[in-house]
Scaffold this motif. Structure first.
Motif, mmCIF file in Angstrom:
data_model
loop_
_atom_site.group_PDB
_atom_site.id
_atom_site.type_symbol
_atom_site.label_atom_id
_atom_site.label_comp_id
_atom_site.label_asym_id
_atom_site.label_seq_id
_atom_site.Cartn_x
_atom_site.Cartn_y
_atom_site.Cartn_z
ATOM 1 N N LEU A 21 0.830 -1.215 0.000
ATOM 2 C CA LEU A 21 0.000 0.000 0.000
ATOM 3 C C LEU A 21 0.863 1.262 0.000
ATOM 4 O O LEU A 21 0.639 2.190 -0.766
ATOM 5 N N ILE A 22 1.898 1.264 0.870
ATOM 6 C CA ILE A 22 2.752 2.465 0.936
ATOM 7 C C ILE A 22 3.550 2.610 -0.362
ATOM 8 O O ILE A 22 3.758 3.715 -0.869
ATOM 9 N N ALA A 23 3.955 1.458 -0.949
ATOM 10 C CA ALA A 23 4.714 1.533 -2.210
ATOM 11 C C ALA A 23 3.865 2.164 -3.306
ATOM 12 O O ALA A 23 4.344 3.018 -4.073
ATOM 13 N N ALA A 24 2.594 1.785 -3.348
ATOM 14 C CA ALA A 24 1.710 2.333 -4.384
ATOM 15 C C ALA A 24 1.521 3.841 -4.172
ATOM 16 O O ALA A 24 1.547 4.634 -5.125
ATOM 17 N N GLU A 25 1.369 4.245 -2.910
ATOM 18 C CA GLU A 25 1.196 5.675 -2.618
ATOM 19 C C GLU A 25 2.427 6.472 -3.053
ATOM 20 O O GLU A 25 2.322 7.551 -3.646
ATOM 21 N N ILE A 26 3.607 5.917 -2.728
ATOM 22 C CA ILE A 26 4.853 6.629 -3.073
ATOM 23 C C ILE A 26 4.999 6.699 -4.593
ATOM 24 O O ILE A 26 5.352 7.736 -5.164
ATOM 25 N N ASN A 27 4.701 5.599 -5.251
ATOM 26 C CA ASN A 27 4.839 5.532 -6.703
ATOM 27 C C ASN A 27 3.967 6.592 -7.381
ATOM 28 O O ASN A 27 4.389 7.251 -8.337
ATOM 29 N N THR A 28 2.771 6.776 -6.859
ATOM 30 C CA THR A 28 1.883 7.786 -7.439
ATOM 31 C C THR A 28 2.414 9.188 -7.118
ATOM 32 O O THR A 28 2.481 10.055 -7.998
ATOM 33 N N ALA A 29 2.822 9.377 -5.862
ATOM 34 C CA ALA A 29 3.253 10.725 -5.454
ATOM 35 C C ALA A 29 4.515 11.148 -6.195
ATOM 36 O O ALA A 29 4.711 12.326 -6.476
ATOM 37 N N LEU A 30 5.391 10.171 -6.515
ATOM 38 C CA LEU A 30 6.677 10.533 -7.122
ATOM 39 C C LEU A 30 6.732 10.205 -8.619
ATOM 40 O O LEU A 30 7.837 9.998 -9.160
ATOM 41 N N ALA A 31 5.574 10.170 -9.277
ATOM 42 C CA ALA A 31 5.554 9.869 -10.719
ATOM 43 C C ALA A 31 6.487 10.851 -11.430
ATOM 44 O O ALA A 31 6.451 12.049 -11.185
ATOM 45 N N GLY A 32 7.355 10.315 -12.286
ATOM 46 C CA GLY A 32 8.269 11.182 -13.038
ATOM 47 C C GLY A 32 9.594 11.415 -12.326
ATOM 48 O O GLY A 32 10.539 11.918 -12.924
ATOM 49 N N GLU A 33 9.711 11.052 -11.075
ATOM 50 C CA GLU A 33 10.971 11.217 -10.320
ATOM 51 C C GLU A 33 11.763 9.918 -10.367
ATOM 52 O O GLU A 33 11.185 8.842 -10.516
ATOM 53 N N SER A 34 13.074 10.028 -10.209
ATOM 54 C CA SER A 34 13.810 8.771 -10.076
ATOM 55 C C SER A 34 14.024 8.505 -8.588
ATOM 56 O O SER A 34 14.611 9.325 -7.880
ATOM 57 N N PHE A 35 13.482 7.398 -8.123
ATOM 58 C CA PHE A 35 13.512 7.120 -6.687
ATOM 59 C C PHE A 35 13.718 5.626 -6.430
ATOM 60 O O PHE A 35 13.606 4.792 -7.336
ATOM 61 N N GLU A 36 14.036 5.304 -5.196
ATOM 62 C CA GLU A 36 14.102 3.905 -4.762
ATOM 63 C C GLU A 36 13.448 3.809 -3.383
ATOM 64 O O GLU A 36 13.494 4.765 -2.601
ATOM 65 N N ILE A 37 12.820 2.666 -3.115
ATOM 66 C CA ILE A 37 12.267 2.427 -1.782
ATOM 67 C C ILE A 37 13.110 1.329 -1.143
ATOM 68 O O ILE A 37 13.348 0.286 -1.752
ATOM 69 N N ILE A 38 13.581 1.609 0.084
ATOM 70 C CA ILE A 38 14.352 0.587 0.792
ATOM 71 C C ILE A 38 13.613 0.230 2.080
ATOM 72 O O ILE A 38 13.490 1.049 2.988
ATOM 73 N N TYR A 39 13.088 -0.974 2.118
ATOM 74 C CA TYR A 39 12.463 -1.459 3.358
ATOM 75 C C TYR A 39 13.567 -2.103 4.186
ATOM 76 O O TYR A 39 14.355 -2.898 3.643
ATOM 77 N N VAL A 40 13.627 -1.756 5.476
ATOM 78 C CA VAL A 40 14.610 -2.424 6.331
ATOM 79 C C VAL A 40 13.821 -3.195 7.392
ATOM 80 O O VAL A 40 13.207 -2.610 8.288
ATOM 81 N N ASP A 41 13.807 -4.513 7.225
ATOM 82 C CA ASP A 41 12.926 -5.347 8.028
ATOM 83 C C ASP A 41 13.711 -6.176 9.040
ATOM 84 O O ASP A 41 14.799 -6.678 8.748
#
Ligand code: GDD
Length: 360
Positions: A21-41
């Motif tokens: 869910l959070i990945a989808a939110e970030i993906n929408t919010a940062l459309a057009g940006e170059s980004f990475e998501i790092i989960y630290v579990d």
């Protein structure tokens, strides 16, 4: 040089429902940006690993599973160490932080309007869900007030923040105890112009908060260390004063107790009560105020503490006597002379304790 611009670090523990869910939110919010998501579990064993593997086909995301270390703050540091982006964003996984705020936060960094941006509940436009009970609210407010002198934001406890990676330097100097890693980064990094982005903080829908009483005690310990880092002399002086205050209580209780229960004369009681009180002060200054200093030879250190305390008392008493005997202004106002004596004696004690007794 990596072409990733923004690294979003998300500490997770048993957040399998929230991860996509959070990945989808970030993906929408940062459309057009170059980004990475790092989960630290922290080895949740709830399917988090597979959830990230699945979504990583569509969204630039990866997961680091730690098995040898635990805790939110160290997870955040690990994520920062792994990040390749110029800008770091740290946020919770539980959807309490709105991903829509990220572009605004990063924009403030890009335009140099700020060098550290906090997603804030307490600035105009910020809010949180109404159903926070009285105790949770009070708890959060008190914790916030205690941290205010350390930084210049209204929501220093926020777990949602962003900054330019370069300004933090090495993460090796961070020594997180408990949850408040954002506060520590703000205090220890090269940040001169923090700013706040108003957010609505939503209560989590899935899973449970991991902020318990133990975390609150750790927070106090953490604050003490940050104060020591930012205001070393003032925080030592404050602790020295607090120890002195409790020593005064010990002194008074024994002084009155000896007269009341053992029928001793007040001069004898006075001469005796000094020793447990000075020992009390020495012990707490050794273990709390000057905890990082010389811990060698207890007996010689205690003796030199006694000597400097006697010196402090002589200065206190001597200045009182001089002022009230020879300075006309104070002859009429002996209490002012008393206060001046106390301040001078304490100042001497503090300096002597730092320089001679508890050497670095
Ligand atoms: N890796 C790892 N290890 N992650 C953890 C751990 C841990 O031991 N404990 C918590 N997390 C993750 C959670 O999975 C979540 O993504 C995030 O850290 C925040 O944890 P919560 O347990 O949901 O925190 P909270 O909602 O009580 O507290 C939040 O609000 C505070 C201010 O009120 C956090 O944002 C805090 O950082 C913030 O200070």
């Amino acid at each position: 040089m990596s072409d990733v611009n923004i690294s979003i670090v998300i500490p997770t523990y048993q957040e399998v429902e929230n991860i996509p869910l959070i990945a989808a939110e970030i993906n929408t919010a940062l459309a057009g940006e170059s980004f990475e998501i790092i989960y630290v579990d922290d080895d949740s064993q709830d399917g988090s690993f597979d959830a990230v593997a699945k979504l990583s086909h569509e969204i630039p995301a990866r997961i680091i599973v730690r098995t040898e270390e635990r805790g939110l703050s160290t997870a955040v540091i690990r994520g920062i160490d792994e990040a390749v982006g110029k800008y770091i964003v740290v946020m919770d996984c539980d959807l309490s932080h709105p991903a829509t705020a990220i572009p605004h936060m990063v924009e403030k960094l890009k335009t140099n309007e700020a060098d550290f941006v906090v997603g804030s509940r307490y600035v105009e436009g910020g809010s949180f869900d109404e159903d926070w009970g009285f105790l949770r609210l009070l708890n959060s407010k008190v914790a916030t007030w205690l941290a205010l002198p350390l930084c210049h934001v209204k929501d220093p406890m926020s777990g949602f923040f962003s900054f330019e990676r370069e300004r933090l330097g090495s993460t090796k100097d961070l020594a997180p105890t408990g949850y408040k890693i954002g506060l520590e980064i703000m205090v220890k990094g090269e940040f001169a112009s923090p700013a706040e982005q108003p957010i609505h903080f939503k209560d989590r829908e899935f899973g449970e908060s991991k902020l318990d009483f133990k975390e609150q005690l750790l927070y106090l310990k953490h604050l003490r260390r940050l104060y020591k880092f930012k205001f070393p002399t003032a925080s030592e002086f404050l602790q020295f004063g607090l120890v002195g205050g409790t020593g005064f209580i010990v002194d008074s209780l024994i002084y009155f107790g000896l007269q009341l229960f053992l029928g001793l004369n007040h001069t004898v009681a006075r001469a005796i009560s000094f020793w447990p009180a000075v020992t009390w002060n020495w012990f707490w200054n050794r273990t709390v105020t000057f905890t990082d200093r010389d811990k060698s030879k207890k007996l010689t250190q205690w003796l030199s503490f006694v000597m400097t305390s006697l010196g402090g008392f002589a200065i206190n008493f001597g200045s009182y006597t001089l002022l009230t005997e020879y300075v006309p202004f104070f002859i009429e106002k002996p209490f002012m002379a008393f206060i001046i004596g106390v301040i001078m004696g304490m100042g001497f004690n503090f300096m002597a304790a730092r320089v001679f007794v508890f050497r670095e």
